[in-house]
Design a protein around this motif. Structure first.
Motif, PDB file in Angstrom:
ATOM      1  N   HIS A  57       0.829  -1.202   0.000  1.00 33.72           N
ATOM      2  CA  HIS A  57       0.000   0.000   0.000  1.00 33.72           C
ATOM      3  C   HIS A  57       0.868   1.258   0.000  1.00 33.72           C
ATOM      4  CE1 HIS A  57      -2.755   3.083   1.707  1.00 33.72           C
ATOM      5  NE2 HIS A  57      -3.678   2.423   1.037  1.00 33.72           N
ATOM      6  N   ALA A  58       1.897   1.275   0.836  1.00 34.60           N
ATOM      7  CA  ALA A  58       2.793   2.434   0.884  1.00 34.60           C
ATOM      8  C   ALA A  58       3.537   2.615  -0.425  1.00 34.60           C
ATOM      9  CB  ALA A  58       3.780   2.275   2.041  1.00 34.60           C
ATOM     10  N   ASP A  59       3.924   1.508  -1.057  1.00 32.31           N
ATOM     11  CA  ASP A  59       4.641   1.606  -2.335  1.00 32.31           C
ATOM     12  C   ASP A  59       3.777   2.235  -3.420  1.00 32.31           C
ATOM     13  OD1 ASP A  59       7.058   0.610  -1.424  1.00 32.31           O
ATOM     14  OD2 ASP A  59       6.563  -1.479  -1.904  1.00 32.31           O
ATOM     15  N   GLU A  60       2.461   2.039  -3.356  1.00 31.93           N
ATOM     16  CA  GLU A  60       1.569   2.691  -4.319  1.00 31.93           C
ATOM     17  C   GLU A  60       1.610   4.208  -4.140  1.00 31.93           C
ATOM     18  OE1 GLU A  60      -2.368   1.163  -3.967  1.00 31.93           O
ATOM     19  OE2 GLU A  60      -1.789  -0.909  -4.409  1.00 31.93           O
ATOM     20  N   ILE A  61       1.625   4.656  -2.905  1.00 33.97           N
ATOM     21  CA  ILE A  61       1.703   6.088  -2.635  1.00 33.97           C
ATOM     22  C   ILE A  61       3.050   6.638  -3.087  1.00 33.97           C
ATOM     23  CG2 ILE A  61       1.770   7.813  -0.792  1.00 33.97           C
ATOM     24  CD1 ILE A  61      -0.252   6.090   0.734  1.00 33.97           C
ATOM     25  N   ILE A  62       4.111   5.926  -2.768  1.00 33.94           N
ATOM     26  CA  ILE A  62       5.453   6.365  -3.167  1.00 33.94           C
ATOM     27  C   ILE A  62       5.552   6.479  -4.686  1.00 33.94           C
ATOM     28  CG2 ILE A  62       7.877   5.659  -3.239  1.00 33.94           C
ATOM     29  CD1 ILE A  62       7.381   4.450  -0.400  1.00 33.94           C
ATOM     30  N   ALA A  63       5.032   5.484  -5.397  1.00 32.40           N
ATOM     31  CA  ALA A  63       5.087   5.504  -6.864  1.00 32.40           C
ATOM     32  C   ALA A  63       4.320   6.700  -7.412  1.00 32.40           C
ATOM     33  CB  ALA A  63       4.521   4.204  -7.423  1.00 32.40           C
ATOM     34  N   TYR A  64       3.168   6.998  -6.830  1.00 34.56           N
ATOM     35  CA  TYR A  64       2.366   8.142  -7.286  1.00 34.56           C
ATOM     36  C   TYR A  64       3.128   9.449  -7.070  1.00 34.56           C
ATOM     37  CZ  TYR A  64      -1.294  11.679  -7.465  1.00 34.56           C
ATOM     38  OH  TYR A  64      -2.016  12.806  -7.771  1.00 34.56           O
ATOM     39  N   VAL A  65       3.699   9.628  -5.892  1.00 35.26           N
ATOM     40  CA  VAL A  65       4.443  10.848  -5.592  1.00 35.26           C
ATOM     41  C   VAL A  65       5.606  11.020  -6.572  1.00 35.26           C
ATOM     42  CG1 VAL A  65       5.961  11.926  -3.869  1.00 35.26           C
ATOM     43  CG2 VAL A  65       3.770  10.940  -3.170  1.00 35.26           C
ATOM     44  N   GLN A  66       6.308   9.940  -6.844  1.00 36.79           N
ATOM     45  CA  GLN A  66       7.447  10.017  -7.752  1.00 36.79           C
ATOM     46  C   GLN A  66       7.007  10.278  -9.187  1.00 36.79           C
ATOM     47  OE1 GLN A  66       9.267   6.232  -6.738  1.00 36.79           O
ATOM     48  NE2 GLN A  66      10.695   7.205  -5.313  1.00 36.79           N
ATOM     49  N   GLU A  67       5.950   9.613  -9.620  1.00 33.67           N
ATOM     50  CA  GLU A  67       5.443   9.822 -10.980  1.00 33.67           C
ATOM     51  C   GLU A  67       4.982  11.257 -11.201  1.00 33.67           C
ATOM     52  OE1 GLU A  67       2.348   6.949 -11.147  1.00 33.67           O
ATOM     53  OE2 GLU A  67       3.727   5.234 -11.317  1.00 33.67           O
ATOM     54  N   GLN A  68       4.405  11.858 -10.173  1.00 35.72           N
ATOM     55  CA  GLN A  68       3.895  13.225 -10.287  1.00 35.72           C
ATOM     56  C   GLN A  68       4.973  14.281 -10.025  1.00 35.72           C
ATOM     57  OE1 GLN A  68       0.628  13.927 -11.249  1.00 35.72           O
ATOM     58  NE2 GLN A  68       0.607  11.719 -11.610  1.00 35.72           N
ATOM     59  N   GLY A  69       6.150  13.838  -9.658  1.00 40.68           N
ATOM     60  CA  GLY A  69       7.239  14.770  -9.385  1.00 40.68           C
ATOM     61  C   GLY A  69       7.005  15.638  -8.164  1.00 40.68           C
ATOM     62  N   LEU A  70       6.384  15.072  -7.134  1.00 37.07           N
ATOM     63  CA  LEU A  70       6.032  15.836  -5.948  1.00 37.07           C
ATOM     64  C   LEU A  70       7.129  15.766  -4.882  1.00 37.07           C
ATOM     65  CD1 LEU A  70       2.279  14.790  -5.571  1.00 37.07           C
ATOM     66  CD2 LEU A  70       3.251  16.698  -6.879  1.00 37.07           C
TER      67      LEU A  70
END
Length: 295
Positions: A57-70
């Motif tokens: 679950h945490a890895d999904e959040i991490i991937a989203y943050v990285q993909e969005q450049g946040l």
């Protein structure tokens, strides 16, 4: 009751992540004018029967943050959760950011430090966190000013975090057809919960409210966003002007019928440490305790 100043003209982007195992919703909240963001109420996965921790679950959040450049500036815990384990330290290691919780974490740590017989090596001063919020404290995510409101009742350390026009209520409120959370954990109080809900409902009607949990009452789809106006009008426990006396009577009677959450024992031990597992023994093994007849 304090009067809280918020700016509902600021409208952060809110991305929700639903964990079906614990019915928890985590959020990435982005400042509309920058790449800065906060992560609210993350989840670490546990196979309780097998004693295995994982981070899907945490890895999904991490991937989203990285993909969005946040850029993560804050990791916010609305309270010490009793039904899921926090992934905040894991995410912090990967993405940075400061970890914050309400200052009454020290009350929770003292209470459950005794329940779990943690001994003097367990620090009960909130030092596992980077910031302990008091009622009315402000902080920034990028240029967006955020407000922490103390909303006890479910637990002593519960806070509602308002970021622009978005309020993250933790377990203080559920969706209108879900009502409110229980108030019978150690340190909980139904009267305090009612007063805290009134604080939330004193925010501008257009304030968006985001839940920490949803259980799909009566078989509806899972939902997590509502508004102050809808909660005031429609909430089955406090809407339409229900009195404090009515609420306390209902909440107390209902709580007496509820079982303890499935993950309360591992959740409290981990979350009162800021999401860290208990320290390893001399052989490098970590253990979670099961207190008998203590909760």
């Amino acid at each position: 009751m304090n009067t809280y100043t918020t700016d509902t003209s600021v409208k952060p982007d809110v991305k929700a992540f639903f964990d079906p195992d614990t019915n928890t919703i985590s959020y990435v909240v982005k400042d509309p004018d920058s790449d800065a963001c906060a992560i609210v109420d993350s989840v670490m996965d546990i196979d309780y029967a097998a004693g295995r921790i994982s981070y899907r679950h945490a890895d999904e959040i991490i991937a989203y943050v990285q993909e969005q450049g946040l850029k993560v500036e804050w990791l916010i815990e609305t309270h010490v959760h009793a039904d899921h384990l926090s992934a905040a330290p894991y995410i912090q290691q990967k993405l940075g950011g400061k970890l914050g919780i309400g200052k009454n974490i020290t009350v929770v740590q003292d209470t459950f430090g005794k329940v779990f017989n943690e001994g003097t090596e367990f620090q009960r001063d909130g030092s596992q966190f980077d910031r302990l919020f008091d009622d009315g404290d402000t902080y920034k995510v990028g240029g967006m000013e955020c407000l922490a409101i103390h909303t006890p009742g479910h637990t002593p350390a519960c806070m509602t975090h308002v970021m622009g026009d978005a309020g993250f209520v933790g377990d203080t409120l559920f969706m209108p057809d879900g009502g409110s959370a229980r108030a019978d954990f150690p340190g909980g109080d139904a009267g305090e919960l009612y007063d805290s809900i009134q604080k939330v409902l004193s925010l501008p009607d257009e304030t968006r409210l985001f839940m920490c949990h949803d259980y799909g009452p009566n078989g509806r789809d899972i939902e997590w966003e509502t508004s102050v106006a809808d909660e005031k009008a429609l909430n089955i426990h406090v809407g339409e002007g229900k009195t404090k006396e009515e609420f306390v009577k209902f909440r107390t009677e209902r709580d007496a019928t509820l079982d303890m959450p499935r993950l309360i024992i591992p959740s409290l031990q981990v979350n009162m440490r800021g999401g860290e597992l208990p320290p390893a023994d001399a052989d490098g093994k970590r253990f979670l305790k099961v207190p008998v007849n203590a909760l």
